[in-house]
Write an enzyme that holds these catalytic residues in place. Structure first.
Site, PDB file in Angstrom:
ATOM      1  N   HIS A  68      11.547 -32.791 -22.614  1.00 23.18           N
ATOM      2  CA  HIS A  68      11.138 -33.504 -21.453  1.00 23.18           C
ATOM      3  C   HIS A  68       9.472 -33.061 -20.933  1.00 23.18           C
ATOM      4  CE1 HIS A  68      15.046 -35.203 -21.058  1.00 23.18           C
ATOM      5  NE2 HIS A  68      15.425 -33.962 -21.495  1.00 23.18           N
ATOM      6  N   LYS A  74       3.915  -3.047  -6.954  1.00 20.42           N
ATOM      7  CA  LYS A  74       5.198  -3.016  -7.115  1.00 20.42           C
ATOM      8  C   LYS A  74       6.079  -3.480  -6.193  1.00 20.42           C
ATOM      9  CE  LYS A  74       8.830  -1.002  -9.663  1.00 20.42           C
ATOM     10  NZ  LYS A  74       9.119  -1.834 -10.735  1.00 20.42           N
ATOM     11  N   LYS A 110       7.443 -11.224 -17.923  1.00 15.60           N
ATOM     12  CA  LYS A 110       7.144  -9.733 -18.702  1.00 15.60           C
ATOM     13  C   LYS A 110       5.673  -9.888 -19.231  1.00 15.60           C
ATOM     14  CE  LYS A 110       8.670  -7.639 -16.801  1.00 15.60           C
ATOM     15  NZ  LYS A 110       9.761  -7.758 -15.908  1.00 15.60           N
ATOM     16  N   TRP A 127      -3.691  -1.881  -1.816  1.00 14.07           N
ATOM     17  CA  TRP A 127      -3.481  -3.253  -2.248  1.00 14.07           C
ATOM     18  C   TRP A 127      -4.132  -4.113  -1.107  1.00 14.07           C
ATOM     19  CZ3 TRP A 127      -1.099  -7.995  -1.605  1.00 14.07           C
ATOM     20  CH2 TRP A 127      -0.965  -8.774  -2.822  1.00 14.07           C
ATOM     21  N   CYS A 174       0.682  -0.967   0.043  1.00 15.54           N
ATOM     22  CA  CYS A 174      -0.002   0.068  -0.090  1.00 15.54           C
ATOM     23  C   CYS A 174       1.065   1.259   0.129  1.00 15.54           C
ATOM     24  CB  CYS A 174      -0.778   0.125   1.141  1.00 15.54           C
ATOM     25  SG  CYS A 174      -2.095  -1.314   1.457  1.00 15.54           S
ATOM     26  N   ASN A 214       0.348   0.632   6.156  1.00 20.07           N
ATOM     27  CA  ASN A 214       1.014  -0.517   5.085  1.00 20.07           C
ATOM     28  C   ASN A 214       1.600  -1.577   5.758  1.00 20.07           C
ATOM     29  OD1 ASN A 214       2.114  -1.838   2.948  1.00 20.07           O
ATOM     30  ND2 ASN A 214       3.943  -0.425   2.927  1.00 20.07           N
ATOM     31  N   GLY A 215       1.054  -3.066   5.419  1.00 19.92           N
ATOM     32  CA  GLY A 215       1.631  -4.177   6.102  1.00 19.92           C
ATOM     33  C   GLY A 215       0.576  -5.164   6.507  1.00 19.92           C
ATOM     34  N   ARG A 248       1.981   1.300  -5.931  1.00 13.97           N
ATOM     35  CA  ARG A 248       2.024   0.511  -4.908  1.00 13.97           C
ATOM     36  C   ARG A 248       0.969  -0.348  -4.618  1.00 13.97           C
ATOM     37  NH1 ARG A 248       6.706   1.036  -1.688  1.00 13.97           N
ATOM     38  NH2 ARG A 248       5.475   0.202  -0.001  1.00 13.97           N
ATOM     39  N   GLU A 307       2.675 -10.912 -16.869  1.00 12.50           N
ATOM     40  CA  GLU A 307       2.234 -10.046 -15.675  1.00 12.50           C
ATOM     41  C   GLU A 307       1.417  -8.841 -16.443  1.00 12.50           C
ATOM     42  OE1 GLU A 307       5.152  -8.130 -13.196  1.00 12.50           O
ATOM     43  OE2 GLU A 307       6.628  -8.090 -14.701  1.00 12.50           O
ATOM     44  N   GLU A 318      12.418 -14.374 -18.144  1.00 16.44           N
ATOM     45  CA  GLU A 318      12.291 -13.236 -17.782  1.00 16.44           C
ATOM     46  C   GLU A 318      11.079 -12.511 -18.902  1.00 16.44           C
ATOM     47  OE1 GLU A 318      12.173 -11.074 -15.533  1.00 16.44           O
ATOM     48  OE2 GLU A 318      12.191  -8.940 -16.499  1.00 16.44           O
TER      49      GLU A 318
END
Ligand code: M6R
Length: 612
Positions: free
Chosen positions: A508, A607, A489, A75, A2, A101-102, A27, A492, A485
């Site tokens: 495999h 983020k 990208k 968030w 947050c 936040n937390g 955030r 997400e 990566e």
């Protein structure tokens, strides 16, 4: 997760809070709220959805003259994203508000206890217990009540408190969630991250765990949450400026940050290397040469994109410094039975410097005696403060949730750190180091030169493939983590299912997925595994898969067997991860754009992941 912003000073409160929240929206962005003192009480306005909804709701309050207030962008962790669950939360009287936040881990038992004592709860959040707990202990000393309340709490918090009866001050407190304080003449600030206060000041104090701050127009005083004792802390000067945290004409932060990569990479190695002689200086490394010489192992510790950077760093460190490297996901590392001591170096890699799992891993490694050298983008962040030393990436603020310039800057830091370790262990000659450094120096120029061409190709590719449901990314050696990566990208920001694989693993299992609807992005530079990659591409082809190849511009053979090819200039194989990453970022960006996704603020993500 947050974002918190708070202000006490001479400016009108709403523009300061809204501007700060805008800069923190990365955030968390499922709801937002603000509060300020008004006519002896507190005004509180909250809204579900993005900040723009709150802004619209605030139209009627624009005339407020208040100069003190708190804001929050959320968030969700406990309770759905609704107006009722949006911060700020109040006590029973409505005279005291908190933003947080937390995660309050024991919120359930606290809540049940407080309910028995007569407190009425209005939300499903863990945060609301904080407001009621402070109320419980509040007589007329707010500082004492906050300290007392926090003694009952387990979990993580960055906290902002405002009380209608002390409308001239804010209280901030911190445990395991970041909080930065800003100071300027006749005004003070608090925020979850530096960009929120950059337009007003660059003088900051980072609050540490167990500390509480009292903010007034005159300044900031800090004390221990444990015993109230005053703590002296000198402000630090931040080199970032406000423009660095703005879009500057780009459609999205992500695009701007992709285009900033040549500069970010340059800034990260500039000042640390002398390419002519091969010398490298890392003045903030924080460990002795003898320590480096006796190392038996290195552990790279990170999450998400930073973990991918670590996977690439492993190849460089093992090749040049000759030290075995493990690359651990911090969330796994922290729950393993670890074999570590003072001869194992831990390198936490984190853009934000606040990622909860990486920080927890760092602490465990430190307790086992491991020296810690972090790679981080944020000066003064918790990870840097708890490390013995840091190699800073100088990417500037990264706002887009999808990490781009931070990743290539982490690669830069790892590249020079690998050579630095090699030099201290005398496993690479100065001449060879000079050759590798010269290769690195070419990276910004090559990217700069090819950015617009890659961008153009990515647009075309997005037009053709944006409706596809699945993508596979394949690479070998240094390009294997680049494939991971690239897939991250894409998934997400475009919500397309994408997987990265070591190309040799295809047989495999994943080969079963390939059909005429599956684009397979193959990374095929002209390195020592080129022939192997070509065989993998042929295998995809013969199963009617769509081959999107990234390879040397002049590779006609590859062009022939691919459906689409993006040319990458031939370079020293060691720098290929930089060059192959950028087109993949652009492909993800353009596909997400074509699908109408919110590129900078993808769903469900934030983020900075400061909770487990
Ligand atoms: O701040 P950090 O580098 O520690 O963050 C780690 C991950 O959360 C981050 O890289 C995440 O995977 C990004 N969304 C990737 O684009």
């Amino acid at each position: 997760m947050c974002g918190i912003v708070g202000y006490v000073g001479y400016r009108r409160i709403l523009p300061v809070l809204l501007d700060g929240l805008k800069r923190l929206e990365y955030r968390g962005y499922d709801s937002a709220g603000v509060t300020w003192p008004e006519e002896g009480g507190l005004m509180r306005v909250r809204a579900k959805g993005k900040l723009s909804v709150l802004e619209d709701t605030l139209e009627d309050y624009r005339s407020t003259k208040s100069k003190v207030g708190l804001g929050h962008t959320r968030w969700a962790t406990h309770g759905e994203p609704t107006e009722e669950n949006a911060h700020p939360h109040t006590d029973c009287t409505g005279e005291l508000v908190v933003v947080h936040n937390g995660i309050i881990e024991n919120y359930y038992s606290l809540r049940e206890q407080l309910k028995k004592e007569g407190h009425r709860f209005m939300s499903e959040t863990d945060t609301e217990v904080l407001a009621h707990l402070i109320e419980k202990y509040l007589d007329d000393d707010l500082e004492a009540a906050v300290r007392q309340a926090l003694k009952d709490v387990t979990g993580a918090y960055a906290l902002g408190v405002l009380w209608a009866r002390r409308p001239d001050m804010l209280i901030a407190a911190r445990k395991q969630s970041p909080l930065v304080l800003g100071i300027s003449e006749n005004e003070t600030f608090m925020a979850s991250d530096i960009p929120a206060i950059l337009p007003y000041t660059r003088e900051v104090i980072f609050l540490d765990d167990g500390e509480m701050a009292i903010l007034t127009e005159q300044g900031i005083s800090i004390c221990s949450l444990e015993n109230g004792q005053e703590i002296e802390k000198a402000p630090q000067q931040i080199s970032w400026d406000a423009a660095m945290a703005e879009k500057s004409g780009y459609k999205h932060f992500m695009l701007k940050e992709i285009y900033e990569q040549p500069q970010a990479i340059l800034n990260t190695f500039r000042g640390s290397i002398i390419p002519d002689t091969g010398e490298i200086e890392l003045p903030e490394i924080g460990i002795e040469t003898q320590t480096i010489q006796r190392l038996k192992r290195i552990v790279l510790l990170a999450c998400g994109t930073s973990w991918h950077a670590g996977l690439i760093g492993k190849y460089w460190i093992e090749k040049w410094a000759g030290i075995p490297v493990e690359v651990d996901l911090a969330s796994e590392f922290r729950y393993r039975d670890l074999l570590m001591d003072e001869d194992v170096l831990t390198i936490p890699i984190s853009q934000s410097g606040e990622t909860a799992d990486t920080l927890a891993g760092l602490r465990i490694a430190k307790n086992l005696g491991s020296p810690i050298v972090s790679i981080c983008n944020v000066l003064g962040s918790t990870i840097t403060r708890e490390s013995d030393g840091t190699v800073y990436t100088h990417a500037g603020p990264e706002i887009g949730v999808a990490s781009t310039k931070a990743f290539t800057s982490q690669l830069t830091a790892l590249y020079i750190l690998a050579l630095f370790l090699a030099q201290k262990r005398k496993s690479v000659s100065m001449q060879d180091a000079a050759t590798y450094l010269k290769a690195l120096m070419k990276v910004p120029g090559i990217i700069e030169e090819h950015l617009s061409k890659w961008h153009e190709h990515s647009r075309k590719l997005a037009d053709e493939f944006y409706t596809k449901a699945d993508f596979l990314y394949l690479g070998r050696h240094l390009q294997f983590p680049v494939a991971l990566e690239g897939a991250l990208k894409l998934k997400e920001i475009s919500y397309i299912h994408a997987e990265g694989y070591a190309a040799g693993e295809m047989k495999h299992g994943p080969i079963a997925l390939i059909d005429k609807d599956m684009p397979v992005v193959a990374l095929v530079p002209g390195d020592h595994v080129y022939e192997k990659m070509i065989s993998n591409v042929e295998e995809v082809k013969s199963r009617r898969g769509i081959v999107v190849a990234l390879g040397r511009q002049e590779d006609e053979g590859l062009k022939r067997i691919s459906n689409v090819m993006i040319g990458v200039p031939e370079a020293d194989p060691m720098i290929n991860p930089f060059l192959y990453t950028v087109p993949l970022q652009l492909i993800a960006y353009e596909i997400a754009l074509a699908r109408g996704c919110d590129v900078d603020q993808p769903r469900n993500l934030a983020k900075s992941v400061t909770v487990e």
